[in-house]
Write a protein that holds these residues in place. Structure first.
Motif, PDB file in Angstrom:
ATOM      1  N   GLY A   1       1.558   2.646   7.207  1.00  0.00           N
ATOM      2  CA  GLY A   1       1.570   3.632   8.288  1.00  0.00           C
ATOM      3  C   GLY A   1       0.181   3.863   8.853  1.00  0.00           C
ATOM      4  N   PRO A   2       0.073   4.710   9.861  1.00  0.00           N
ATOM      5  CA  PRO A   2       1.197   5.439  10.476  1.00  0.00           C
ATOM      6  C   PRO A   2       2.098   4.507  11.303  1.00  0.00           C
ATOM      7  N   ILE A   3       3.392   4.876  11.356  1.00  0.00           N
ATOM      8  CA  ILE A   3       4.368   4.082  12.098  1.00  0.00           C
ATOM      9  C   ILE A   3       5.193   4.999  12.997  1.00  0.00           C
ATOM     10  N   THR A   4       5.770   4.414  14.030  1.00  0.00           N
ATOM     11  CA  THR A   4       6.598   5.199  14.954  1.00  0.00           C
ATOM     12  C   THR A   4       7.936   5.536  14.302  1.00  0.00           C
ATOM     13  N   LEU A   5       8.599   6.542  14.841  1.00  0.00           N
ATOM     14  CA  LEU A   5       9.925   6.893  14.339  1.00  0.00           C
ATOM     15  C   LEU A   5      10.883   5.711  14.496  1.00  0.00           C
ATOM     16  N   LYS A   6      10.751   4.990  15.606  1.00  0.00           N
ATOM     17  CA  LYS A   6      11.634   3.847  15.851  1.00  0.00           C
ATOM     18  C   LYS A   6      11.438   2.775  14.786  1.00  0.00           C
ATOM     19  N   THR A   7      10.196   2.486  14.441  1.00  0.00           N
ATOM     20  CA  THR A   7       9.906   1.492  13.404  1.00  0.00           C
ATOM     21  C   THR A   7      10.367   1.983  12.041  1.00  0.00           C
ATOM     22  N   ALA A   8      10.189   3.288  11.791  1.00  0.00           N
ATOM     23  CA  ALA A   8      10.588   3.860  10.507  1.00  0.00           C
ATOM     24  C   ALA A   8      12.091   3.725  10.293  1.00  0.00           C
ATOM     25  N   LEU A   9      12.877   3.994  11.341  1.00  0.00           N
ATOM     26  CA  LEU A   9      14.323   3.869  11.213  1.00  0.00           C
ATOM     27  C   LEU A   9      14.736   2.403  11.125  1.00  0.00           C
ATOM     28  N   ALA A  10      14.129   1.558  11.941  1.00  0.00           N
ATOM     29  CA  ALA A  10      14.498   0.139  11.951  1.00  0.00           C
ATOM     30  C   ALA A  10      14.289  -0.500  10.592  1.00  0.00           C
ATOM     31  N   ASN A  11      13.233  -0.080   9.894  1.00  0.00           N
ATOM     32  CA  ASN A  11      12.904  -0.661   8.599  1.00  0.00           C
ATOM     33  C   ASN A  11      13.290   0.244   7.429  1.00  0.00           C
ATOM     34  N   SER A  12      14.042   1.298   7.743  1.00  0.00           N
ATOM     35  CA  SER A  12      14.609   2.192   6.726  1.00  0.00           C
ATOM     36  C   SER A  12      13.553   2.685   5.740  1.00  0.00           C
ATOM     37  N   GLN A  13      12.504   3.301   6.271  1.00  0.00           N
ATOM     38  CA  GLN A  13      11.382   3.756   5.460  1.00  0.00           C
ATOM     39  C   GLN A  13      11.628   5.162   4.891  1.00  0.00           C
ATOM     40  N   ASN A  14      11.599   5.262   3.580  1.00  0.00           N
ATOM     41  CA  ASN A  14      11.905   6.530   2.921  1.00  0.00           C
ATOM     42  C   ASN A  14      10.825   7.587   3.121  1.00  0.00           C
ATOM     43  N   TRP A  15       9.549   7.196   2.924  1.00  0.00           N
ATOM     44  CA  TRP A  15       8.472   8.186   3.036  1.00  0.00           C
ATOM     45  C   TRP A  15       8.377   8.751   4.446  1.00  0.00           C
ATOM     46  N   ALA A  16       8.502   7.895   5.432  1.00  0.00           N
ATOM     47  CA  ALA A  16       8.428   8.360   6.821  1.00  0.00           C
ATOM     48  C   ALA A  16       9.593   9.299   7.136  1.00  0.00           C
ATOM     49  N   THR A  17      10.777   8.963   6.633  1.00  0.00           N
ATOM     50  CA  THR A  17      11.947   9.808   6.888  1.00  0.00           C
ATOM     51  C   THR A  17      11.784  11.168   6.222  1.00  0.00           C
ATOM     52  N   ALA A  18      11.234  11.181   5.000  1.00  0.00           N
ATOM     53  CA  ALA A  18      10.976  12.449   4.315  1.00  0.00           C
ATOM     54  C   ALA A  18       9.957  13.279   5.091  1.00  0.00           C
ATOM     55  N   ASP A  19       8.974  12.607   5.688  1.00  0.00           N
ATOM     56  CA  ASP A  19       7.991  13.314   6.510  1.00  0.00           C
ATOM     57  C   ASP A  19       8.675  13.983   7.704  1.00  0.00           C
ATOM     58  N   VAL A  20       9.627  13.280   8.306  1.00  0.00           N
ATOM     59  CA  VAL A  20      10.316  13.829   9.478  1.00  0.00           C
ATOM     60  C   VAL A  20      11.159  15.045   9.101  1.00  0.00           C
ATOM     61  N   ILE A  21      11.879  14.975   7.974  1.00  0.00           N
ATOM     62  CA  ILE A  21      12.716  16.128   7.615  1.00  0.00           C
ATOM     63  C   ILE A  21      11.857  17.322   7.233  1.00  0.00           C
TER      64      ILE A  21
END
Length: 746
Positions: free
Chosen positions: A505-525
């Motif tokens: 990272g840092p990565i975009t939300l689109k990249t995070a979802l496309a690659n199913s990234q757990n840490w990025a998703t936890a950051d978003v929630i």
């Protein structure tokens, strides 16, 4: 002198005797004439219409209800007419003998009415010993021509009995004795498990044909005719044994079997080979089973009854049930399942080769044993735990499921439980997001062996297929798909998710979802709030419990395929959630509408945000975990989706979207402790996505289905959000986030 006069006065004279005799015969003959006139009136139909000669020549069975697909095919029926009739030559002699000996011992000598038996039974009833006097022909008359069954009031039953006499005599004139016996055995109801007719009963309880029934087996089935519920060999085996032995005694008394044979047969166990087959044949069996239960609940809830106030009977009233299912798409889905699961099952079996998959899982096996039908039967038979354990470890003949077809084998019941626990289950549903119409429903791998529906009734952890809900909250509250988040280890209220195949990272939300990234998703929630995500999930139709924990962003909650497909449909349908529909309407046998489904819709996000989510899901296919749809399965049309894998690879998911279809696939074993050892094999991209791919290949290859390969529709008025991250940048990132936080209001 006075006493003698009184005595003479009390003595009957010859004149008195003649007068009394005359009055008696006058009354007796009058009653006979009255009875004859009454019977004539019944015969003329003055007390209820009787079947005509044409009706007798073409007797109608109870009408089955048809389940009709959107393209006009009959998916199946409920269920009376689904029985297969047999001919007299296909009936075993023992069956005929058991029936005659028990139900009508003078069947071959009477002409429909056994007057000797009638008067004998009348005498028994007068002294308080209630017995039935109907001949087989009279029972057939009741089955064929008395639609409402046996009347309960004395007056109605008296009229009905006279009608049965007349119909029975007419049947005897129109049919041979062999034909009457055959018609009777084809129309009789054997109670539960939709077991109508002798062919169905022989298969259900003994896995044989009517022609192969032995004397003890025939006695069990004939014994059920007195009360298919109370004498059920499954529910009440002791009652069934006692009733069977009574039938065997009847056969002995009638001279069909010897005393030695009767005694020998009575010593035998029931010898069941129970194989119920409700709606397993044909396509969409799981949907048909779910649908039947739904219709019963609808009728009860809405108090839908026939004109006379009696409830509808799906098995007998000839209803027309119109569904949204497309028969061709349903077939394609079932074929796709077989293509994927055959190889996938072989792979799982090879993983467990040489090691005990149940080591350490003894409590699981013990629970499975106690939940089995066999254990319940043995318990009802008053067997001890040691005897039951011995039974479960004794090899026996059985038929088991395999992807090569059913296998007749010999194994212990305990080994069969282990075998079935290792069989992967699978489910799929496909629907049109704009209408909510379900076009294909595959609730399991084989309805005959595994009846539990996994589309609507089953609920498992959706894994990463739940991630879009978290991103949807962010997008709907102003975050851009190009917004960048750190993709580093994170602690959210004490919860520390793990990460595999981490993208730096840092990565975009689109990249995070496309690659199913757990840490990025936890950051978003953490940014948008777990409660807001839980609220959206529930608002999008998930009916199971969704706690407001941060871990829900990774799918650590249970959901059904039915609910998940419905939720994803809101993305494609411009933010409007439409309840998945599979039942359209129901008509009675005359075509009158008795029920019509009411569509349920609600707006769950704005259309701009929904389209952004569609674009992000397309990114999963073009640059992420769903990429094999392109390079392996050659699906080049506009398509998006999300893979999902639950903890320990217990559940594999893929939910795919196209402009006109949303389809969800789940794969997993019955027990979550049975799973692939590696994510490479157990992940959604390998254990769920291929079925979606095979299905879509078949759908798009069938031009008659007319599904377009055009792109997803833009929101009304055009797209107002920037999707090209090369053109996007924050002018004041902190200020933008502050505005977003104010909008979320958490």
């Amino acid at each position: 002198m006075q006493r003698n006069t009184k005595k003479n006065n009390n003595k009957l004279t010859n004149t008195d005797i003649r007068r009394y005799t005359y009055n008696f015969w006058k009354l007796f003959i009058g009653l006979i004439i009255l009875g004859f006139l009454f019977l004539t009136c019944v015969g003329l139909g003055l007390f209820g219409e009787l079947p005509s000669f044409r009706d007798l020549e073409n007797p109608k069975s109870n009408l089955s209800s048809e389940i009709i697909s959107a393209d006009g095919a009959v998916l199946g029926t409920y269920y009376v007419q689904n029985r297969s009739n047999v001919t007299y030559k296909e009936l075993s002699p023992a069956l005929i003998q058991a029936l005659i000996a028990t139900e009508d011992v003078r069947f071959n000598s009477h002409s429909g009415i056994d007057f000797k038996r009638t008067f004998t039974i009348l005498f028994y009833n007068l002294i308080g010993k209630k017995q039935g006097a109907s001949t087989i022909t009279q029972q057939l008359a009741l089955n064929l021509f008395q639609e409402e069954g046996r009347a309960h009031s004395f007056s109605k039953r008296f009229i009905q009995k006279l009608q049965e006499w007349i119909i029975a005599v007419r049947l005897e004139r129109n049919y041979t004795k062999e034909e009457i016996l055959t018609m009777y055995l084809n129309t009789v109801d054997f109670g539960a498990y939709n077991t109508y007719g002798i062919k169905s009963a022989a298969r259900t309880y003994f896995n044989t044909t009517p022609g192969q029934l032995t004397a003890p087996q025939a006695a069990v089935l004939v014994g059920m005719l007195k009360g298919p519920g109370i004498y059920s060999p499954i529910r009440y085996p002791q009652n069934s044994i006692r009733r069977r032995n009574t039938v065997l005694d009847n056969m002995r008394k009638a001279g069909f079997i010897t005393s030695e044979q009767a005694a020998n047969y009575k010593e035998k166990p029931l010898g069941l080979s129970f194989k119920p087959n409700v709606y397993g044949e044909g396509i969409a069996p799981y949907l048909r089973a779910v649908l039947k239960n739904d219709i019963k609940n609808i009728f009860n809830k809405l108090s839908i009854t026939k004109a006379d106030g009696t409830p509808y009977d799906l098995d007998r009233d000839g209803l027309k049930i119109y569904t949204t299912i497309d028969s061709k798409m349903q077939t394609y889905a079932e074929e796709a399942q077989k293509e994927m699961m055959k190889d996938l099952q072989a792979t799982l079996m090879s993983e467990y080769k040489g090691r005990d998959p149940f080591k350490g899982l003894e409590p699981l096996l013990d629970r499975a044993v106690k939940q089995s039908d066999r254990y319940r039967w043995l318990k009802q038979d008053d067997q001890s735990e040691d005897e039951i354990k011995k039974s479960f470890n004794t090899p026996t003949k059985m038929t088991i499921f395999s992807w090569k077809g059913e296998l007749d084998t010999v194994m212990t019941p305990l080994d069969s439980i282990k075998y079935n626990k290792l069989i992967l289950r699978n489910a799929m549903m496909s629907m049109e997001p704009q209408t909510g119409y379900v076009k294909a429903w595959v609730g399991g791998i084989n309805f005959t062996h595994y009846k539990y529906d996994q589309v609507k009734m089953g609920a498992r952890q959706p894994g990463s297929t739940a991630k879009p809900f978290t991103y949807a909250v962010a997008i709907d509250n102003g975050y851009s798909p190009c917004f960048k988040v750190p993709n580093t280890p994170i602690n959210v209220d004490g919860w520390e998710p793990r990460s595999e195949s981490t993208v730096p990272g840092p990565i975009t939300l689109k990249t995070a979802l496309a690659n199913s990234q757990n840490w990025a998703t936890a950051d978003v929630i953490q940014r948008v709030g777990a409660q807001n995500v839980a609220n959206l999930i529930k608002n999008m139709g998930i009916t199971t419990d969704v706690p407001s924990y941060p871990s829900i962003c990774l799918g650590v909650f249970d959901a059904s395929v039915y609910d998940m497909v419905g939720a994803y449909s809101a993305f494609v349908n411009h933010g409007v959630w439409t309840q998945p529909i599979y039942l359209l309407r129901i008509e009675d046998k005359n075509g009158a509408l008795i029920y019509e489904h009411t569509k349920k819709v609600k707006v769950v996000m704005n259309d701009q945000s929904a389209y952004v989510m569609v674009d992000m899901l397309k990114g999963v296919v073009t640059q992420g975990s769903g990429g094999r749809l392109r390079w392996k399965y050659k699906l080049t049309n506009p398509i998006g989706g999300k893979t999902g894998t639950s903890q320990a690879n217990s559940d594999a998911w893929f939910i795919g979207i196209t402009p006109q279809l949303v389809s969800g696939v789940w794969t997993g074993a019955e027990e979550r402790s049975i799973h692939f050892s590696s994510t490479r094999l157990g992940q959604g991209a390998n254990a769920a996505l291929p079925m979606f791919a095979f299905y879509m290949q078949k759908v798009y290859a069938d031009k008659s289905l007319k599904y377009s390969q055009a792109d997803f529709e833009l929101p009304e008025g055009g797209l107002q959000r920037e999707l090209d991250c090369g053109k996007y940048q924050y002018e004041n990132p902190r200020e933008d986030e502050k505005k977003i936080d104010d909008r979320l209001d958490f």
